[in-house]
Structures are given as C-alpha cells and as structure tokens.
Enzyme design. Structure first.
Site, PDB file in Angstrom:
ATOM      1  N   HIS A  35       0.785  -1.260   0.037  1.00 53.89           N
ATOM      2  CA  HIS A  35      -0.125  -0.236   0.209  1.00 53.89           C
ATOM      3  C   HIS A  35       0.872   1.217  -0.132  1.00 53.89           C
ATOM      4  CE1 HIS A  35      -3.881   2.177   2.014  1.00 53.89           C
ATOM      5  NE2 HIS A  35      -3.170   2.583   0.813  1.00 53.89           N
ATOM      6  N   HIS A  41       3.568   1.054   3.349  1.00 53.32           N
ATOM      7  CA  HIS A  41       3.374  -0.085   4.361  1.00 53.32           C
ATOM      8  C   HIS A  41       2.571  -1.173   3.616  1.00 53.32           C
ATOM      9  CE1 HIS A  41      -0.277   2.264   4.400  1.00 53.32           C
ATOM     10  NE2 HIS A  41      -0.819   1.060   4.844  1.00 53.32           N
ATOM     11  N   ASP A  43      -0.255  -4.192   4.240  1.00 51.78           N
ATOM     12  CA  ASP A  43      -1.560  -4.414   5.063  1.00 51.78           C
ATOM     13  C   ASP A  43      -1.843  -5.856   5.047  1.00 51.78           C
ATOM     14  OD1 ASP A  43      -2.420  -1.970   5.308  1.00 51.78           O
ATOM     15  OD2 ASP A  43      -3.029  -1.723   3.306  1.00 51.78           O
ATOM     16  N   LYS A 212      21.676   3.887 -12.281  1.00 52.43           N
ATOM     17  CA  LYS A 212      20.894   3.236 -13.138  1.00 52.43           C
ATOM     18  C   LYS A 212      21.413   3.111 -14.660  1.00 52.43           C
ATOM     19  CE  LYS A 212      16.061   3.072 -14.953  1.00 52.43           C
ATOM     20  NZ  LYS A 212      16.390   2.182 -16.182  1.00 52.43           N
ATOM     21  N   ASP A 214      22.082   2.072 -18.461  1.00 52.04           N
ATOM     22  CA  ASP A 214      21.155   2.231 -19.963  1.00 52.04           C
ATOM     23  C   ASP A 214      21.513   0.949 -20.885  1.00 52.04           C
ATOM     24  OD1 ASP A 214      19.552   3.204 -21.713  1.00 52.04           O
ATOM     25  OD2 ASP A 214      21.030   5.003 -22.284  1.00 52.04           O
ATOM     26  N   GLU A 362      21.318   7.757 -16.887  1.00 54.37           N
ATOM     27  CA  GLU A 362      20.066   7.796 -16.962  1.00 54.37           C
ATOM     28  C   GLU A 362      19.120   8.219 -15.804  1.00 54.37           C
ATOM     29  OE1 GLU A 362      17.013   5.001 -19.255  1.00 54.37           O
ATOM     30  OE2 GLU A 362      18.365   3.713 -18.277  1.00 54.37           O
TER      31      GLU A 362
END
Length: 505
Positions: A35, A41, A43, A212, A214, A362
């Site tokens: 969630h 968090h 559930d 990140k 590429d 990136e």
C-alpha cells in the site's frame, strides 16, 4: 465493519463496501497488500469470523526469525477486500496505490482475540512470502504509534520445518550437476516502478541507491569450474530468451565467481567517455549467427553490470533482505575485463542524482534496504528516478520517407495496449542513425499487413504502411497531450527483451 464503512465513500472509491459480513468457506484466506499511501506499508489481513482482521506493517513481514516487526491493528475489512488492487483516489482514506503482494490460504494454530495469533500461511509460488511461512502476532500491551495499546502488536517469523526453504529452481540446478548440463534460471527479474524524489527523501535512511544503467536486463546462471567440468554461464533476458550466444565475452563471469549462483545485472555497451550507450548496444542485440556476433563483438564489446544475487549454491536468496544480498554479492563476485560489480552510492538521493547527471547516466535506482526479491513483480520497494521520461512502445506502421529518407522511412507509428485494445500514441521521426533506419526498414518489410491494427487519425495514416504489432521499441519524450499522444518523442532503440503484450498505456 462499521468503522470500515464510515471511512469510505462508494461514490469516490472502487474499494468494496458490502452491506454485511461475508461468510467463510471451507478454507481460510489471507492477503498481504503493498500500500503506497502517504508512506509505504504492507496491509496484513487474515480471515476470521466473516471479516479480514487487519494490521499495517510499516516495514513489511519479517524475513528473519531474529528480528520482529511492528504491526499496527487497523479496522476489520470485508472478505471482498482480498481481491482489491487499484488506486484509492486522492482525498479518500488511505489514498494511494494498492497491489497484492501475496495471497492464499492459512491454518490457525492459535487465536486469542486481542492477545496472540499463530498461523501457517500458504502463499503463492511467485508471491512475496516465497511459499509457506509460519507467523506469530502478539499484542505488546504498550503505547505505540497511535497511543492505543490495543492496536500495537508485533509480528514474528517462526523458523519451522513446514517452510520449504529450498526452491525447485535450486533443486533443478543441483540436478544439472549430475546430468552434465546447466539449466538457466526460470526466475523473472524483479521490476521497479517510477518513483518521486519527495517520497524517497521522507524515509531516506530506509533506501540504498545505485546508478541506473542504460542497457538490457540479464539473469546469469553461473556454474564454476569443478574437476574436469569447465565453468559455464547461461544468460536469459527479461522475457526469458536465451542470450548466451549473443554475448560470448560474458562467459568470463564463470571465472569471476567462487560459488554456483544466479545473478541479476544489466548488459551495456559503452560510448564516448565510457558511458553506457543504448544506441550502440543496438548493434549487438538480436544477433544469433556466430559469424555476425564475432564481427560485431570486435566493434562493439559489451559489459555486464552485476547488482544482485538470487541464488547461492543450492540456497535461494529471494527472501533475504536487499542489504544482505548486496554483501553476499561482494563476497562472491569479483570484477573482470567485461564483468563489473558497481558499489551502491554512498550518500543521499540528491547527491546520487547529481552524480548520475554528471556521469551522463539515465538516473538512479532506489531500493529499500530491507526489501526481498519479488520475481516478475513491479513494486514500490524498488523505484527508478530518471532525468528524462522514457517508455516502451509498439510499432504499428511507418510513413514513407522523402529525400535521404526515401529508401527507409520518415517516421514510425506507435501504440500501446489498453486492456485488449491497441491505443495510438503518435509517431516518432527523430533519433535514428543510419544503422537503425536500414535495419528497422528490413524488419518492417517482413511484417507487412494490409489493414491498420488500430484506429489512427486520417492525417497521420494517409500514406502509412501497416505492420503486425510485434516489434517493441523505446522512446524518450517530454510529456503527453490530453489525447494521450507523446510529446517530442525521440527514438532510442528496439527492445527485443520485452514482449508486446507487456507494453501498456
């Protein structure tokens, strides 16, 4: 259930709001939902007497029997909520995105309302729990985040023989030792969602940062040399294609590890300044004939950036927290000529973004330190923070070129799936080098069809040549119009590691 109903307006949310309690079937069900509300968090919901008794887990279910985690009891939810996934609108209670992290059935060993619960959960094969897990929940009787002792619980993972720690994949790899062959991992890479800086800044201490790269994802199943058996490496793409023959220089990986393992990484080709260049990688992608591979290998060598380890010997590490997996990666994998193990960035997210920008990369991958590895799942525990927006697209046609472009094409017509339908995204006519123009035209000619696979405005389809919607590419763009068209798209290259069915609006 009255509390649940009082917090929700059926006119503004798609959450189920039944008029009465449900009735339990022959088996009890559980669901754990990821969630992404004001804070991320999980559930945790267990079926009991016609409702889902619910707790919010700020750090998720525990992965180590030595470390309990906080569980804050919330209002009971209807049984129908076990199937809910989607976005709760802004302004509504719990606003944010909800996805099912795992679900299944469970057995109750002990249930004392308000005090203690012990249950064995039977999760999905590809779920976050990784199979069967036994948990104990107990009320602490102390004030906690909401200053209500009745709501403050802890959840404990019980080490138990009922939980099968050894996956079928590692058993398969062990068997491959005996029959002399190496089987590629059938694990799918874990995927990331687009993130935002503010949400990462709020819980900065919970995140680790990587650059990140590429390139294209690759899972590497590696067997080290043993006796008369040489080392071996099998590379598979994000959509399960065998890429081993396309990138033979990465066989070096078997000399860089000290244990049989499955690794996750990114294959890149380097351009000016030794920076990853997705356009250069296009020259290697999809090659299969040894002569073509060897010729292009000399012109465009590739490298493997390794950033995760999923199996170690016969042990699955999918349930091991990210920080521990990174340590094991450093313990077992050394660098080579084409193999690299980049360090996680030592600093905060703003420093990481600045460093990424200066290096011409990136963007940044932010990963929660306690996150487990969820194969094939796109979750908020891994998020990508980019300097520019990119997206996958499906080629559905092309427009006739003039002048220098007359032998190839002027632009490509693009689409993505929305449910079972293709939706038009616009066209792209920039970002192509001579190699891309020529090779793409050759591929397009082999996919010709007479009728359009979707509706395209007449002004953009009058001279269009239609193709079967099987080629996936990637574009960079500045935004979208109200009609859903891409603004200022620039072609980046083909993505043969992504299936057309996975390209969605």
């Amino acid at each position: 259930m009255e509390i649940y109903r009082s917090k929700r307006d059926p006119k503004h949310t798609d959450e189920p709001i039944p008029d009465r309690h449900g009735s339990s079937g022959s088996e009890l069900s559980f669901v754990i939902q990821e969630h992404h509300a004001s804070t991320l968090h999980w559930d945790f919901r267990l079926e009991h007497e016609g409702v889902l008794v619910s707790w919010a887990l700020p750090k998720g279910p525990p992965t180590d029997p030595q470390h309990n985690r906080l569980a804050v009891q919330t209002e009971d939810h209807p049984l129908e909520y076990a199937d809910f996934e989607g976005r709760i609108p802004k302004g509504q209670y719990g606003a944010g995105e909800v996805s099912i992290w795992d679900a299944g059935t469970f057995e109750v060993e002990k249930w004392e309302d308000g005090h203690e619960i012990i249950a064995v959960l039977y999760g999905r094969k590809d779920g976050g729990l990784g199979g069967v897990r036994r948990f104990a929940l107990f009320n602490t009787g102390e004030n906690g985040p909401n200053k209500d002792p009745e709501k403050n619980w802890m959840i404990h993972l019980i080490a138990d023989s009922k939980s099968d720690r050894r996956s079928s994949k590692t058993q398969s790899r062990a068997a491959s030792r005996q029959d002399g062959g190496i089987r590629p991992s059938d694990t799918q890479p874990m995927l990331a969602r687009i993130g935002d800086l503010d949400s990462v800044r709020r819980d900065a201490e919970d995140w680790a940062f990587e650059m990140k790269w590429d390139g294209i994802r690759a899972l590497a199943t590696v067997r080290v040399a043993s006796g008369d058996s040489p080392g071996e490496v099998v590379l598979t793409s994000r959509n399960g294609k065998d890429m081993t023959g396309t990138y033979p220089e990465l066989a070096e990986l078997s000399d860089c590890v000290d244990v049989d393992c499955v690794l996750d990484g990114e294959i890149v080709a380097l351009g000016p300044g030794s920076r990853p260049d997705f356009g250069r990688l296009q020259h290697r992608m999809g090659l299969s004939r040894p002569r073509d591979v060897e010729r292009e290998r000399g012109r465009t060598p590739v490298h493997l950036m390794v950033f995760d380890v999923l199996e170690e010997g016969e042990d699955s590490l999918l349930q091991v927290p990210y920080s521990d997996r990174r340590q094991r990666l450093r313990d077992h994998v050394s660098e080579g000529e084409s193999i690299h193990v980049p360090e996680a960035f030592d600093g905060d997210i703003d420093d990481a973004m600045d460093a990424s920008r200066k290096l011409g990369l990136e963007g940044v991958m932010a990963k929660r330190r306690g996150s487990i590895y969820l194969p094939g799942r796109r979750t908020q525990t891994w998020v990508k923070l980019k300097h520019a927006a990119t997206r996958d697209v499906i080629i559905v046609g092309w427009r006739t070129g003039t002048g220098e472009r007359s032998p190839t094409f002027a632009s490509l017509l693009l689409a993505a799936h929305d449910g079972n339908e293709l939706v038009y995204l616009g066209r792209v006519g920039t970002g192509f080098d001579e190699h891309a123009l020529t090779s793409l035209r050759s591929k397009l000619d082999s996919l010709t069809r007479k009728t359009p696979p979707l509706q395209v405005p007449a002004a953009e389809s009058r001279d269009a040549q239609w193709v079967r919607p099987t080629l996936v590419g990637e574009v960079r763009y500045s935004g979208e119009t109200e009609a859903g068209r891409l603004r200022h798209p620039v072609w980046r290259g083909l993505r043969d590691d992504i299936d057309p069915d996975d390209v969605r609006v």
